[in-house]
Scaffold this motif. Structure first.
Motif, PDB file in Angstrom:
ATOM      1  N   SER A 176       9.018  -6.546  -8.615  1.00 35.33           N
ATOM      2  CA  SER A 176       9.341  -6.838 -10.018  1.00 35.33           C
ATOM      3  C   SER A 176       9.468  -5.553 -10.809  1.00 35.33           C
ATOM      4  CB  SER A 176       8.260  -7.721 -10.630  1.00 35.33           C
ATOM      5  OG  SER A 176       7.019  -7.040 -10.590  1.00 35.33           O
ATOM      6  N   SER A 177      10.163  -4.565 -10.267  1.00 41.53           N
ATOM      7  CA  SER A 177      10.264  -3.271 -10.916  1.00 41.53           C
ATOM      8  C   SER A 177      11.492  -3.148 -11.807  1.00 41.53           C
ATOM      9  CB  SER A 177      10.274  -2.160  -9.862  1.00 41.53           C
ATOM     10  OG  SER A 177      11.429  -2.295  -9.062  1.00 41.53           O
TER      11      SER A 177
ATOM     12  N   ARG B 121       0.806  -1.222   0.000  1.00 43.24           N
ATOM     13  CA  ARG B 121       0.000   0.000   0.000  1.00 43.24           C
ATOM     14  C   ARG B 121       0.835   1.267   0.000  1.00 43.24           C
ATOM     15  NH1 ARG B 121       0.564  -1.897   4.843  1.00 43.24           N
ATOM     16  NH2 ARG B 121       0.957  -0.520   6.610  1.00 43.24           N
ATOM     17  N   ASP B 122       2.044   1.251   0.548  1.00 40.68           N
ATOM     18  CA  ASP B 122       2.867   2.455   0.664  1.00 40.68           C
ATOM     19  C   ASP B 122       3.878   2.607  -0.466  1.00 40.68           C
ATOM     20  OD1 ASP B 122       1.586   3.146   3.001  1.00 40.68           O
ATOM     21  OD2 ASP B 122       2.990   2.011   4.244  1.00 40.68           O
ATOM     22  N   ARG B 123       3.880   1.708  -1.399  1.00 45.98           N
ATOM     23  CA  ARG B 123       4.877   1.773  -2.477  1.00 45.98           C
ATOM     24  C   ARG B 123       4.310   2.477  -3.694  1.00 45.98           C
ATOM     25  NH1 ARG B 123       7.807  -4.074  -2.168  1.00 45.98           N
ATOM     26  NH2 ARG B 123       8.417  -3.899   0.009  1.00 45.98           N
ATOM     27  N   SER B 124       5.196   3.150  -4.400  1.00 44.25           N
ATOM     28  CA  SER B 124       4.770   3.793  -5.638  1.00 44.25           C
ATOM     29  C   SER B 124       4.848   2.773  -6.772  1.00 44.25           C
ATOM     30  CB  SER B 124       5.664   4.990  -5.938  1.00 44.25           C
ATOM     31  OG  SER B 124       6.978   4.555  -6.167  1.00 44.25           O
TER      32      SER B 124
END
Length: 139
Positions: A135-136, A126-129
């Protein structure tokens, strides 16, 4: 939970201690022991206190992801999944076919588990962009 710096928490504690009634022996002993132990700990563990955060209770209602917050999506997902599967079988095969996986009630456990797992996984992210997930990696 809101976070306070160590200095803010120490100031609040000192204000609380300053409001104590020093007339009783018990309160004087408590203040003496607290200040003595606090200075001993600060001396023994010399840490940069500006980086320390103290968690305090926040005013957020129902904070966190608990068992009960996963049960409700499970029940809703199990019911809607069963309805969708029943309607799909009616459209595809032309007959009404019960796709329930429980004896009592129209519930499909597979759909319920899928929704509960998706809720739990999305809560953890929930807190990640958009670009900071596991897997970015750019191809």
């Amino acid at each position: 939970m809101t976070e306070r710096t160590f200095e803010e928490q120490k100031k609040i504690t000192q204000e609380t201690l300053s409001q104590c009634d020093y007339g009783t022996l018990t309160n004087r002993i408590m203040v003496f022991l607290y200040t003595h132990l606090e200075s001993s700990v600060e001396h023994a563990y010399a840490v940069d206190r500006s980086k320390c955060r103290v968690k305090t209770k926040s005013d957020v209602f129902a904070e966190g992801c608990s068992f009960y917050k996963l049960v409700l999506p499970f029940i809703i997902g199990a019911f809607i999944g069963d309805v969708v599967e029943t309607l799909f079988c009616r459209a595809a095969a032309g007959v009404w076919m019960s796709r329930s996986s429980l004896v009592l009630g129209p519930f499909s456990i597979v759909w319920g588990i899928a929704i509960a797992m998706a809720t739990y996984i999305m809560y953890n992210y929930r807190d990640r962009s958009d670009g900071s997930g596991p897997s970015s990696a750019r191809l």
